[in-house]
Design a protein around this motif. Structure first.
Motif, PDB file in Angstrom:
ATOM      1  N   ASP A   1       0.816  -1.225   0.000  1.00 50.64           N
ATOM      2  CA  ASP A   1       0.000   0.000   0.000  1.00 50.64           C
ATOM      3  C   ASP A   1       0.846   1.270   0.000  1.00 50.64           C
TER       4      ASP A   1
ATOM      5  N   PRO B   1       2.786   0.795  -5.199  1.00 50.69           N
ATOM      6  CA  PRO B   1       1.522   1.397  -5.657  1.00 50.69           C
ATOM      7  C   PRO B   1       1.712   2.474  -6.727  1.00 50.69           C
TER       8      PRO B   1
ATOM      9  N   SER C   1      -4.520   8.074   0.832  1.00 44.94           N
ATOM     10  CA  SER C   1      -4.822   6.649   0.973  1.00 44.94           C
ATOM     11  C   SER C   1      -5.108   6.290   2.423  1.00 44.94           C
TER      12      SER C   1
END
Length: 282
Positions: A89, A209, A146
């Motif tokens: 992530d 990512p 995020s």
């Protein structure tokens, strides 16, 4: 009694997706992570811990040979001497970013009053957490778009006893009524153009990512423009902005800051002699 060197040699030999020197470094990292054995321990062939729990070496080697980053395999990386949890992530912290953080720590080391810092695009929280840990007078905020990144950053701050406030915020859409001022604005934004993807390694393209890596070729400096605009409104008079940059756009990124009234703009090179970061002040 099982010792470190034969295991190290076996691991090095079976990490086949990388050049031998990289494979050896990965083997050292694995033995350090799983058994707490430093490089000198391995080279002097110290015994493996007697009560050790053996990881699934076959699965670990399989993942590494698919070019999954070793930081994802072991779940952590070292940044400025601190161990950070990482995941797919977030961008894996790089040594170049350590240089940027050390520059900030040097610049603010002698400040005795509060230093208000915002880290834009905080990711794993490596910049924000490190500054909070090593600048005791700092008041640090970390922004990201995020939720997953912010959850990980909060966990890193907790694990490393850092006092950081994490907030979901996009630098491209800061509310017009936002009024806070900062002494230090720092960002390592997405700066790799889509056209550069063909030159990148699989261990980056397949496992890190896109959101943290790429910008469109049509506007590669979009985030620098937004950061510089933000600084015009929210950087204190004696404050400074620090950004990591794409080596291809050193001069163009300087110009972004110059057009917005910054008068002292310094470009710093990385260990490879490439333009890698900027410090800008009014």
């Amino acid at each position: 009694m099982a010792t470190a060197k034969p295991l190290y040699q076996r691991l090095s030999k079976n990490i086949t997706a990388y050049p031998p020197e990289e494979a050896r470094e990965m083997a050292f990292m694995l033995l350090d992570h799983y058994f707490g054995l430093r490089k000198t321990d391995v080279l002097t062939d110290k015994p493996l811990p007697p009560n050790r729990t053996e990881p699934d070496w076959f699965k670990i080697l399989e993942r590494l040979n698919r070019q999954e980053p070793i930081q994802h395999v072991i779940g952590t990386t070292i940044f400025c001497g601190l161990e950070f949890e990482v995941s797919p992530d977030v961008l894996i912290p790089r040594p170049e970013t350590e240089d940027l953080v050390r520059l900030i720590m040097h610049d603010f080391a002698d400040r005795t009053d509060d230093v208000h810092i915002v880290d834009i695009g905080t990711g794993s929280g490596c910049i924000a957490v490190t500054l909070s840990r090593f600048l005791p007078q700092s008041v640090v905020t970390g922004w990201d778009v995020s939720d997953e990144a912010l959850t990980l950053a909060q966990r890193n701050a907790h694990n490393l006893n850092a006092d950081v406030t994490f907030t979901i915020q996009d630098i491209l859409s800061v509310p017009v009524d936002f009024a806070e001022k900062f002494d230090c604005v720092v960002s390592n934004p997405p700066y790799v153009t889509r056209s550069e993807a063909a030159e990148m390694n699989r261990n980056v393209l397949d496992y890190e990512p896109d959101l943290a890596l790429f910008v469109e070729d049509s506007d590669p400096l979009v985030f620098y423009k937004a950061v510089a605009d933000f600084c015009v409104r929210h950087l204190t008079k004696d404050g400074a902005c620090y950004v990591e940059i794409n080596e291809r756009f050193g001069n163009a990124t300087q110009q972004v800051f110059a057009e917005r009234g910054f008068t002292k703009i310094q470009v710093y090179k990385d260990i490879h002699g490439k333009d890698r970061s900027i410090r800008a002040t009014f």
